[in-house]
Design a protein around this motif. Structure first.
Motif, PDB file in Angstrom:
ATOM      1  N   TRP A  50      -1.549 -58.298  33.307  1.00 55.79           N
ATOM      2  CA  TRP A  50      -0.551 -58.079  34.358  1.00 55.79           C
ATOM      3  C   TRP A  50      -0.742 -56.773  35.131  1.00 55.79           C
ATOM      4  O   TRP A  50      -0.703 -56.791  36.376  1.00 55.79           O
ATOM      5  N   PRO A  51      -0.937 -55.610  34.483  1.00 57.60           N
ATOM      6  CA  PRO A  51      -1.086 -54.377  35.273  1.00 57.60           C
ATOM      7  C   PRO A  51      -2.234 -54.455  36.282  1.00 57.60           C
ATOM      8  O   PRO A  51      -2.095 -54.019  37.428  1.00 57.60           O
ATOM      9  N   SER A  52      -3.364 -54.997  35.883  1.00 58.45           N
ATOM     10  CA  SER A  52      -4.498 -55.117  36.796  1.00 58.45           C
ATOM     11  C   SER A  52      -4.240 -56.176  37.855  1.00 58.45           C
ATOM     12  O   SER A  52      -4.702 -56.051  39.000  1.00 58.45           O
ATOM     13  N   LEU A  53      -3.509 -57.234  37.494  1.00 56.58           N
ATOM     14  CA  LEU A  53      -3.173 -58.281  38.453  1.00 56.58           C
ATOM     15  C   LEU A  53      -2.307 -57.714  39.576  1.00 56.58           C
ATOM     16  O   LEU A  53      -2.528 -58.002  40.761  1.00 56.58           O
ATOM     17  N   VAL A  54      -1.323 -56.896  39.230  1.00 59.69           N
ATOM     18  CA  VAL A  54      -0.461 -56.268  40.234  1.00 59.69           C
ATOM     19  C   VAL A  54      -1.270 -55.320  41.114  1.00 59.69           C
ATOM     20  O   VAL A  54      -1.081 -55.258  42.335  1.00 59.69           O
ATOM     21  N   LEU A  55      -2.170 -54.588  40.497  1.00 55.15           N
ATOM     22  CA  LEU A  55      -2.987 -53.630  41.248  1.00 55.15           C
ATOM     23  C   LEU A  55      -3.903 -54.352  42.241  1.00 55.15           C
ATOM     24  O   LEU A  55      -4.095 -53.900  43.376  1.00 55.15           O
ATOM     25  N   ALA A  56      -4.445 -55.487  41.827  1.00 60.14           N
ATOM     26  CA  ALA A  56      -5.405 -56.208  42.674  1.00 60.14           C
ATOM     27  C   ALA A  56      -4.713 -57.033  43.757  1.00 60.14           C
ATOM     28  O   ALA A  56      -5.197 -57.092  44.898  1.00 60.14           O
ATOM     29  N   PHE A  57      -3.607 -57.678  43.436  1.00 57.91           N
ATOM     30  CA  PHE A  57      -2.980 -58.633  44.356  1.00 57.91           C
ATOM     31  C   PHE A  57      -1.594 -58.224  44.830  1.00 57.91           C
ATOM     32  O   PHE A  57      -0.949 -59.006  45.537  1.00 57.91           O
ATOM     33  N   LYS A  58      -1.144 -57.038  44.415  1.00 54.73           N
ATOM     34  CA  LYS A  58       0.202 -56.563  44.751  1.00 54.73           C
ATOM     35  C   LYS A  58       1.244 -57.470  44.066  1.00 54.73           C
ATOM     36  O   LYS A  58       0.924 -58.563  43.601  1.00 54.73           O
ATOM     37  N   PRO A  59       2.493 -57.030  43.965  1.00 51.01           N
ATOM     38  CA  PRO A  59       3.508 -57.863  43.292  1.00 51.01           C
ATOM     39  C   PRO A  59       3.656 -59.243  43.926  1.00 51.01           C
ATOM     40  O   PRO A  59       3.911 -60.226  43.224  1.00 51.01           O
ATOM     41  N   GLN A  60       3.485 -59.326  45.253  1.00 49.97           N
ATOM     42  CA  GLN A  60       3.635 -60.624  45.918  1.00 49.97           C
ATOM     43  C   GLN A  60       2.623 -61.637  45.379  1.00 49.97           C
ATOM     44  O   GLN A  60       2.968 -62.772  45.038  1.00 49.97           O
TER      45      GLN A  60
END
Length: 630
Positions: A523-533
């Protein structure tokens, strides 16, 4: 009405004005499972009275229980026929009253049973509290450990690794220790050991000073979570009377949600604790350490709780098993009935297991494979619906939306409270609306809620962004808690035939912990790569995909007997998938166009199906003979 149409290796289908009725044509192995499950459902069925009494007398002599022979004889009669006490003079009025109240007052149980339920509930709360306290602690400890840069991909992965450490241990090692630990120690000593590990590792986590040290401490916490998550529901089931067994087994999920709520509350309270001389980060250390308190409370009481009678009987300790049953039941007749019934059931199970590789048969026999696929879908869905993204990271999510730290912790407390409160009605809804229907209704709602949460981050006004994120997350909890929250463990526990149920549950539990690990680490890397949206959109897409998988592969199990479940899961996967696709236009007509279409029945009970399709008595006898031979 049309004639019966037989399809090779498929199904017998009868068509009438009410829709399509599918009656599976069973292969020999599935017939053998049905025959075996019928025997396991009640091994005493069809045993003549004289033979039953003689068997009981032999059993009492072999096990050194002749001093309770009259109780065993009455118990065996009731185990064979639950209504026999009304017809036979050997039962006293007190016996009749107690046996009658099992049905009329099913929640009237001994204090020892409810003591056991409280203890099991606390054991479940340990897991929930750990999920919640790491949620609050992670907005504080990363800065102290030098990994608090929200724009660093490396720091995001490290935080994910720390959060997911217990579940990596569960998926790879600790879940597979469940069987040997239970064999060696028994149920309550396994619970004692795992709760002690949970307590010590939570304290250990609060004493760490580097990220890798915290990772090691939390990895060892997995040895306390994995075996406990599989043992506690089994322990509750083996101690509970049949009328309330399902509700008590469901307490695991309900009180896990309660633990999340208490953990979120502790995060908010401990946030304000200042550092002491020589101690930095006292607030997050107390958060992590507090998750072990329920485990300590369990350790202090579990050794005085009754041991599982089934485990004692499996070890040949019949006298102890009878004494424990006397503590759990109101009368000696009830205890003797359960003692003898467990004995004959174990004998039947052991006879079935000889010379069979049950793990292989879980995937090679179509009936079992269909159950494994359905169980995998609901267990995978429990994680990839995105719930633990919120359970582990809601504080960070609220911070990103515009909350300050205190408000973020308070908002997380709101999620925990809703998650628990809306889990309470699940005790009733799961048997009222059905497992599959609950999932098909709630998954689209969860998808919409995740989209609301993610899209709210595009709002340029802080108040609108905060409101949108909060509403999306809170509504998600409302739809998750009565659906995908309680359904997976309940569904997996009943989908598999009895002779492979233990292995099936190990497979299901390992599935959910593995994907829990994947979700929490990425999740942390997912948010960083794709933003919360994009990150919330990813899990919203999975909710849509899971809705399709449930529609195609998950069969309804509500209100079915063991024999009926065997018939339901024997329906070929492609037949059930086609039925699921035909339900889409039915749903559109009923729920969008408000029409009243006639529902299609995929499967009818054997007697009804035969009556409607014209199967003659000779064919019915041949099927019965085939089952008996198998």
């Amino acid at each position: 009405m049309s004639s019966v149409q037989e399809k090779k290796n498929d199904a017998v289908v009868a068509h009438d004005e009410h829709g399509h009725h599918h009656h599976p044509k069973l292969d020999a192995k599935t017939k053998a499972i049905i025959n075996a499950d019928a025997k396991l459902a009640n091994p005493l069925r069809g045993v003549p009275h004289d033979r039953l009494m003689a068997d009981v007398e032999v059993f009492a002599k072999e096990r050194g229980l002749t001093h309770i022979l009259p109780d065993l004889q009455k118990g065996a009669i009731v185990a064979q026929d639950p209504e026999a006490y009304n017809r036979l003079d050997m039962f006293t009025e007190e016996d009749r009253r107690v046996l009658r109240e099992e049905v009329t007052h099913k929640w009237k149980q001994t204090g020892t049973l409810y003591y056991m339920v409280v203890m099991a509930s606390l054991a479940a709360a340990v897991q929930g509290m750990d999920e919640a306290v790491i949620n609050g602690a992670q907005i504080l400890y990363p800065a102290q450990f030098g990994i608090g840069d929200s724009t660093s991909k490396r720091d995001g992965w490290l935080i994910g690794v720390i959060n997911s450490a217990p579940y990596l241990c569960c998926a790879t090692i600790s879940c597979w220790l469940t069987d040997p630990l239970n064999q060696w120690l028994g149920r309550k000593k396994t619970i004692f050991l795992t709760c002690l590990i949970s307590f010590l590792t939570c304290i250990w986590s609060g004493l760490t000073n580097t990220w890798w040290h915290l990772f090691i401490a939390r990895f060892f916490l997995g040895f306390g979570i994995g075996p406990k998550s599989a043992t506690v529901p089994v322990y509750a089931a083996e101690c509970s009377p049949a009328p309330i067994r399902g509700a008590l087994v469901m307490m695991w999920q309900m009180w896990t949600a309660f633990g999340i709520f208490i953990g979120d509350l502790i995060d908010l309270v401990f946030y304000f604790i200042p550092d002491r001389p020589g101690v930095t980060g006292l607030n997050w250390r107390l958060m992590l350490g507090s998750a072990g308190i329920p485990g300590l409370l369990v350790c202090l009481q579990v050794l005085w709780a009754p041991e599982s009678p089934r485990w004692l009987i499996s070890k040949g300790r019949y006298e102890e098993a009878f004494n424990e049953l006397c503590r759990l039941r109101f009368s000696r007749v009830q205890a003797a009935r359960d003692l003898y019934y467990i004995h004959v059931l174990l004998e039947a199970e052991n006879e079935m297991k000889k010379g069979r590789n049950r793990f292989v048969e879980m995937f090679t026999i179509p009936r079992n494979r269909n159950a494994a696929i359905a169980s995998w879908v609901v267990m995978f869905g429990q994680q990839f619906c995105g719930v633990n993204v919120i359970a582990y990271y809601s504080s960070n999510i609220f911070l990103q939306s515009g909350f300050n730290q205190v408000s973020a912790l308070a908002a997380s407390l709101g999620f925990g409270a809703l998650n628990w409160l809306f889990a309470l009605p699940a005790v009733f809804t799961i048997d009222t609306f059905g497992r599959r229907n609950l999932l098909l209704f709630t998954f689209p709602c969860m998808c919409i809620c995740l989209l609301i949460t993610g899209f709210s981050f595009w709002d340029g006004f802080e108040q609108g962004r905060v409101a949108g994120v909060s509403i999306g997350i809170y509504l998600f909890a409302v739809f998750y808690s009565p659906g995908e929250g309680p359904v997976p463990f309940t569904y997996s526990a009943e989908a598999f035939p009895l002779y492979i149920r233990d292995i099936g549950m190990s497979f299901a539990t390992a599935t959910t912990w593995f994907w829990n690990f994947v979700l929490s680490i990425t999740w942390p890397s997912l948010v960083l790569a794709f933003k919360p949206q994009g990150a919330f959109g990813w899990y919203a897409a999975w909710c849509a995909i899971l809705w399709v998988l449930i529609l195609l592969f998950v069969r309804e199990t509500k209100g079915k007997t063991l024999e009926e479940l065997d018939q339901v899961f024997a329906v070929p996967a492609r037949v059930h998938a086609a039925y699921g696709l035909r339900q889409i236009p039915y749903g559109i007509k009923k729920f969008l166009l408000f029409q009243n279409p006639v529902p299609e029945e995929l499967y009818m009970p054997e007697s009804d199906s035969e009556a409607s399709s014209g199967v003659d008595e000779q064919s019915r006898r041949e099927v019965k003979e085939d089952v008996e031979k198998a």
